[in-house]
Design an enzyme around this catalytic site. Structure first.
Site, PDB file in Angstrom:
ATOM      1  N   ASP A 393       1.132   8.450   2.719  1.00  0.00           N
ATOM      2  CA  ASP A 393       1.018   9.620   1.876  1.00  0.00           C
ATOM      3  C   ASP A 393       1.939   9.385   0.687  1.00  0.00           C
ATOM      4  O   ASP A 393       2.821   8.524   0.742  1.00  0.00           O
ATOM      5  CB  ASP A 393       1.468  10.828   2.704  1.00  0.00           C
ATOM      6  CG  ASP A 393       1.465  12.079   1.891  1.00  0.00           C
ATOM      7  OD1 ASP A 393       0.528  12.261   1.126  1.00  0.00           O
ATOM      8  OD2 ASP A 393       2.418  12.856   2.030  1.00  0.00           O
ATOM      9  N   GLY A 661      -3.125  13.715  -1.944  1.00  0.00           N
ATOM     10  CA  GLY A 661      -3.902  14.847  -2.429  1.00  0.00           C
ATOM     11  C   GLY A 661      -3.625  15.101  -3.899  1.00  0.00           C
ATOM     12  O   GLY A 661      -4.198  15.990  -4.511  1.00  0.00           O
TER      13      GLY A 661
END
Lengths: 986, 373
Positions: A393, A661
């Site tokens: 991430d 994201g």
């Protein structure tokens, strides 16, 4: 707000196919008298994360346990011992099996009980529901679809909701979606049907919402978090007529989140199972040999039944085939000790005890959070040593998720703060280090631009809260983008403080401590295609100003060309350093110009069709012919040593993929900063920007894919004779893909030509040294991991992340690692291992993983070796006892041999052995590849044992390849021996 | 041990999303450590270690030492083994010239029993105590069906088992509806040849006294095997209600005249009941004790062996032997161990010499101990 009726008609707004239309009656009242109210059937709002109930625990748990190949095998052996007359008593294998099963069942039962308790906590939490204009307190699980729910500030949404009203005057509400996408900033929700999901948390207002959950039950799970062109809620009620601003489905539905537990199945204990298969083959081979020879030997009647050893009546009467079968099973039981249950016990023990060394490691202890590594699962210690793909991430993992204003340049003059960043903020006018100086008026204009051109709101910091902000200021900035906060703070540092927005007037305190007021006329919001945003303000003197800030590529074409050069130097250098750069431009508008823009904007906003295109056109026209003032550089601060860690992982032969994201620009600059992309890396883009938005996007995507495929795979001569994992390509490629494009690739429309996109895409990915996936929804992250996991050779994957949005990929990957970050503990809780910082991955993989891999390999091989040695005499003895399955050893000795007599030395060895010094392992990442370069891919594939890394030396690759497999050798030897002996005996 | 047996499956089952309370159930794997890990050598994996590196300096002496130690040991064992006197005669009578050939096809119930005499000569005298064995070949006393065909509790004197033997004894459990004592295939096939040894001097045969007690293990005789208990010591009464094994000529309480060597505690019976591990085996039959220090136990000279040939082995291609042997501290005659020691020692010594030559000739090139790359 009363009784409105929302429905989602099929093909609403031409997007997303839906199975059917759903009608939710708000407040459970019929819309008109004519409609009879029909109670609708929807799912309830209960969360069930537990696996078992009291009733199904026993059968379900047993079923789960015996699905494990090892348990099932031992069960079969036990049953054979019970049913058939076998040489050893069923107790010898039944008792250990029973013990193992019981202990596991108790442990799983306890864990499920904990889960039940956690579920109840959520399900029984109190929620306020408006029923018949009264506030009613309800338990969360009893919320029905159509209820109007009231959510107070800082409460978690108990279900998926449509936003109906809020307590704030402008009818907006700020919502965080940290647990969905990891972004801790606030998103503005406007009135009229904006949809929020359960996982979000309400920020500042009381809002009344209807329960919207299950509205999306029927459409196939929608992994996309961000729809570029969302479907509208079409409504039949007059109150929702102005559907123009409605923006539904901003977040994914949380049902998906809950399904992950089911989706990702068991993680394999592949090595053990592999070993088990080898052993089973060995047993079956021996058994077959023995059974055959028995009947050959018995063909002589005085061997079969001499006078001193007559058969019983029953034995004589059984059919020969049945007798042969039972003999086969008996031999099987006799040789089954090659795989003792106790091996599993010892291996589990080694893993369990061994994992303590990870949590004891003081180098993985973090002073800040006062915690070290945490091991949730010890099953995977050895897989840490074979990782080939690392999925990480970005936010909170690679970066610290805090933006900092680093420097700016005004008219080509660089301004850099020379005070350390940490306390720089607290001083409102820190001395600036000037590298030449621009005009005072330009400076002020620049700083005003920073102060005005943003969408930051001020939150009165009356609650003590962990929101972004500095402690000495009473106010906290809230924004949908952390960049903007950094910029506003940066301006504050240079003397211009943004004081807030009051009745469309933005207040600024300037360097002389005077308050300036600007009327905010229009905000031209940021969007990823334009990559810039603007504001139009009117000064107190009546001048109309347009400030625009955005990425250099989108600003430069819109300003006077002669201004660019001096700023471009700075921008490029900053981009190289991994900073995010934004350029600031302005222009003065005449009243006439403004009137035209104002009219156009309002027209576009009200347009019912092609609204976005019209808006875009207006924006395009408005933001032109500007003057460049300067540029800013904001650092998305990297975690300590992330870059070094990524380099080490690369050197260790792992492929690092960043799944985030975040926006592409942000993510890209981070990738440069942490050296995932080198400057020489050629970037291949598969994003909304290059693919486009039009109807032709599939064709465009097809072209791009083919092009990249050609460049990477077809045109590159295949490297021969070199190690698979070494980087022999002269040109390194990096791939960037975003969520919407990925969903196009993974879920193509029925068009058959696009169905093979996935494999082409995968081939491209595997050729790239680094892959960046941005704008990923949690489920998409998992999809990517699954895709890689299921490729040929099933490489071991590792996911690392810190937020709840990473949970899906953490669970999907073979090894899931959670960062004990600031954003809650969701990831750490669901992970297999949790570490405080990304940098700890280095030691975890390179040292611990490597060692455990080698250790467990030795342990399993030694077990196999030792039991083969133990059982081989028993096998040979069959030649001397007329193949009558007479055990050579006493039952007690057979049972105790592995448990007591021979388990401790190898256990100690497998816990403490360090074939290479830990420091050497950490500092030389290439050793990592050596540990498993031969494993699983060796020419002896049939045996598939783990190669013994018997070397101490770098030059041992050759040694590795020629490594002997003692157990295979023994196995072969024993088979040759028995054939030879049987020939001799006959 | 199995605590973390499948913790992974557990982790999978956790709620993935949800609010703060959504996943309060932490994985059971480990408690949260708030304390800083101890900086001990063990916990930080810094324990002192030894990694032997094989160099000429260590390997050569090791080879020589192994050689020098093993060869003398081997020689010692080999000599000891060779000093053991052993004499073996096959009296099966396969060859037509053999005196026992006439008894070859004897059956269990042949009356009168077939007898034969075999003469033999001992070249060397047997100095110390002599053990007399009978040996059988191709007799699978280790067959699983055979091995388990006995009832240990019956042999241990349990009265209920005496009259109701274990199912394992089938098909030698009952005969004519009476329980067999001792039951089972092992007991049924007890060796029942009688061997008598005579010293032949000037045509006069002197019987050599054979001691039949002290040939069984102490634990077998005193612990494992017991006669049934009851009123009185009359074995005939105690074995009332049972029948003799099918192949036996006499019931178990008539095996011997002495009461402490009769019934289940008859030592010949006990020796037989301890099944042999291999199909070719020998069992202790009698002891011949040395009488005086002046005379050897068995002088060199002529002997004759009288055999009462009851035991049929021809049907399964078996052999019967009589063995006379002395023993040493390492047991009976077994040259294998000594040869093995000598072989290993010699190989090591030889390798040592070879490696020494190689080292001497080529070893100077690379003085460092590293493995050359």
């Amino acid at each position: 707000m009363g009784n409105s009726l929302f429905s989602l008609p099929q093909q609403c707004a031409g997007e997303e196919k839906r199975v059917g239309t759903r009608t939710v009656v708000v407040g459970h009242r019929p819309v008109s008298e004519a409609d009879a109210y029909v109670a609708q059937k929807f799912c309830d709002n209960r969360i069930v994360s537990s696996k078992y109930t009291v009733w199904n625990f026993l059968p379900k748990n047993l079923f789960e346990q015996f699905r494990r190949i090892a348990n099932f095998y031992f069960l079969i052996i036990f049953l054979v011992q019970v049913i058939v007359d076998t040489p050893t008593s069923p107790v010898t294998s039944g008792l250990p099996l029973f013990f193992v099963i019981t202990v596991t069942a108790i442990k799983q039962g306890y864990e499920d009980w904990l889960r039940h308790r956690a579920d109840n906590e959520v399900n029984k939490s109190n929620v306020f529901v408006i029923e018949n204009a009264k506030q009613v307190q309800k338990e969360s699980e009893k919320i029905k679809v159509g209820d109007i729910v009231e959510v107070k500030a800082d409460e978690t949404f108990p279900c998926d909701l449509i936003f109906l009203a809020s307590s704030s005057t402008d009818g907006t509400c700020y919502v965080t979606t940290a647990s969905l996408d990891g972004e801790s900033n606030f998103k503005v929700m406007e009135m009229d049907g904006q949809h929020v999901t359960k996982a979000g948390a309400c920020a500042e207002c009381v809002c009344v919402m209807i329960n919207w959950r299950m509205l999306l039950q029927h459409p196939s799970p929608r992994p996309q978090l961000y729809l570029t062109s969302p479907p509208s809620v079409c409504s039949s009620s007059e109150s929702a007529a102005k559907s123009d601003a409605v923006d539904v489905l901003r977040g994914g539905t949380s049902e998906e989140e809950y399904s992950f537990g089911v989706v990702s199945g068991q993680k394999q204990i592949s090595m053990l199972n592999r070993q088990l298969l080898v052993s089973v083959r060995c047993i079956v081979c021996k058994t077959t040999v023995c059974t055959t020879l028995k009947y050959v030997w018995q063909s002589n009647p005085f061997n079969d039944e001499p006078w001193y050893n007559e058969k019983t009546k029953k034995e004589r009467e059984t059919f020969k085939v049945l007798r042969m079968f039972t003999d086969f099973l008996s031999f099987m039981v006799l040789f089954n000790f090659i795989i003792p249950v106790s091996m599993y016990v010892t291996v589990e023990m080694q893993k369990f005890l061994g994992s303590f060394f990870i949590s004891w490691d003081k180098e993985m202890y973090d002073e800040e959070i006062k915690e070290g590594a945490l091991v949730n699962t010890s099953d995977l210690n050895e897989e840490l040593g074979q990782v080939e793909f690392v999925f990480t991430d970005k936010t909170g993992t690679l970066t610290e998720n805090s933006m900092e204003f680093i420097e700016c340049c005004i008219d080509g003059h660089k301004y850099k703060d020379c005070i350390s960043e940490v306390d720089g903020f607290s001083q409102t006018d820190g001395p600036l280090k000037y590298y030449g100086k621009a005009e005072k008026s330009r400076e002020e204009l620049f700083l005003r631009a920073l102060c005005l051109c943003h969408t930051v709101r001020i939150k009165q910091a009356d609650q003590v809260d962990g929101l972004i902000g500095h402690p000495e200021c009473k106010n906290t900035y809230i924004s949908s983008s952390p960049d903007e906060i950094a910029l506003v703070k940066g301006a504050e540092k240079y003397g211009f403080t943004f004081l807030g927005l009051e009745n469309d007037f933005m207040k600024i305190r300037n360097q002389k401590n005077e308050t300036e007021m600007y009327q905010l006329l229009h905000t031209l919001n940021f969007d990823p295609v334009r990559r810039r945003m603007s504001v139009i303000v009117r000064t107190t003197t009546g001048t109309l100003l347009l400030f625009c800030k955005g990425a250099d590529s989108s600003i430069f074409p819109r300003v006077q060309q002669e201004e660019i050069q001096q700023t471009k130097v700075h921008v490029d250098r900053n981009a190289m350093d991994g900073y995010r750069t934004l350029c600031v431009a302005f222009k003065e508008l005449t009243q006439k110009e403004y009137d035209r823009i104002d009219r156009q904007l309002n027209e576009a906003k009200m347009a019912l069709q092609d609204r976005e295109e019209k808006m875009a056109k207006v924006f395009e026209d408005t933001e032109a012919d500007m003057h460049l003032i300067g540029a800013t550089a904001v650092e998305d601060r990297l975690q300590e040593q992330s870059a070094e860690t990524i380099e080490a992982l690369h050197a260790a032969g792992m492929k690092v993929w960043v799944l985030t994201g975040d926006k592409m620009e942000t993510a890209k600059s981070t990738c440069y900063a942490c050296r995932l992309f080198q400057t020489s890396t050629e970037l291949l883009e598969l994003t909304a920007r290059v693919v486009g938005e039009s109807e032709r996007k599939e064709d465009r995507l097809h072209e791009l894919l083919m092009d990249y495929h050609k460049r990477l795979i077809q045109d590159v001569p295949k490297p021969r004779g070199s190690l698979k994992r070494s980087w022999t390509l002269s040109q390194e490629y990096g791939l960037i893909i975003d969520g919407s494009t990925l969903s196009l690739i993974l879920n193509p429309s029925q068009d058959s030509s696009s169905s093979h996109y996935k494999s082409i895409f995968l081939q491209i990915c595997l050729k790239c040294t680094a892959v960046l996936c941005c704008r990923m929804a949690p489920l998409q992250k998992a999809q990517i991991v699954r895709m890689v996991k299921n490729t040929k050779g099933s490489p071991i994957t590792l996911s690392i992340g810190d937020g709840a949005n990473d949970v899906s990929m953490i669970l999907e990957a073979h090894v899931g690692i959670g960062i004990k970050g600031k954003e809650g503990r969701q990831a750490a809780r669901n992970s297999d291992y949790a570490v405080p910082k990304f940098k700890h991955l280095r030691k975890l993989l390179l040292a611990h993983g490597h060692l455990y891999y080698v250790r467990i390999a030795h342990l399993v091989q030694y077990f196999f070796y030792k039991n083969l040695c133990f059982i081989l005499p028993q096998f040979l003895y069959q030649f001397f006892c007329g193949f009558s399955q007479q055990p050579l050893y006493d039952a007690a000795y057979l049972t105790m041999y592995n448990i007591c007599f021979t388990s401790l030395p190898i256990l100690a060895y497998s816990l403490l052995e360090q074939h290479i010094n830990i420091d050497t392992l950490t500092s030389d990442p290439q050793l990592y590849i050596l540990s498993f370069v031969g494993a699983g891919r060796n020419p002896w594939g049939w045996f598939e044992p783990v190669c013994l890394p018997c070397d101490r030396d770098r030059g041992a690759v050759e040694l590795q390849k020629g490594c002997l497999y003692p157990q295979c050798f023994l196995l072969e030897l024993s088979n040759v021996l028995c054939i030879a002996y049987s020939v001799y005996a006959l | 041990m199995a605590v973390n047996y499948s913790a992974k499956e557990e982790a999978d089952g956790h709620p993935a999303g949800g609010g703060p309370g959504g996943g309060a159930a932490a994985g059971g794997g480990g408690a949260v450590k708030t304390r800083k890990p101890d900086n001990t050598a063990f916990k930080q994996q810094r324990l002192p270690a030894w990694q032997p590196i094989l160099t000429a300096g260590t390997v050569l002496p090791a080879f020589f030492i192994i050689g020098l130690i093993f060869i003398p040991i081997g020689i010692g064992i080999f000599v000891t083994s060779n000093n053991i006197r052993e004499y073996e005669i096959d009296y099966t009578g396969i060859e037509p010239s053999s005196p026992c050939n006439k008894c070859l096809n004897v059956s269990w119930d042949s009356t009168p029993p077939c007898t034969c005499t075999i003469n033999f000569t001992l070249e060397h005298s047997f100095e110390s105590n002599v053990f007399m064995y009978y040996g059988l070949s191709n007799f699978y006393q280790n067959h699983r069906r055979y091995v388990k065909s006995r009832d240990d509790s019956q042999l241990n004197g349990d009265n209920s088992s005496l009259l109701n033997p274990s199912k394992e004894c089938e098909p030698y459990r009952t005969n004519e509806d009476k329980p067999i004592a001792p039951c089972g295939a092992i007991a049924n096939s007890m060796f029942n040849d009688t061997l008598e040894l005579y010293h032949v001097e000037n045509d006069t045969r002197t019987a050599i006294p054979l001691i039949k007690k002290g040939i069984a293990w102490w634990t077998d005789k005193n612990v494992k095997f017991r006669n049934p208990t009851g009123d009185g010591n009359n074995l005939t009464a105690l074995f009332q209600g049972t029948t003799k094994p099918v192949n036996w000529p006499k019931p178990v309480y008539m095996l011997d005249s002495e009461p402490d060597n009769n019934g289940f505690i008859n030592e010949d019976f006990i020796v037989w009941m301890r099944t042999a591990a291999l199909p070719t085996f020998r069992k202790l039959y009698r002891l011949i004790e040395r009488k005086s220090n002046l005379q050897p136990t068995l002088q060199a000279g002529k002997y004759s062996l009288d055999i009462t040939y009851n035991y049929p082995v021809h049907s399964f291609d078996g052999r019967k032997r009589m063995i006379l042997s002395t023993i040493s501290w390492m047991g009976g005659k077994n040259p294998f161990l000594g040869i093995a020691y000598i072989t290993v020692g010699s190989i090591c010594f030889f390798l040592g010499v070879v490696l020494l030559i190689i080292h001497h000739k080529y070893g100077n090139r690379n003085t460092s101990a590293d493995i050359p790359n």
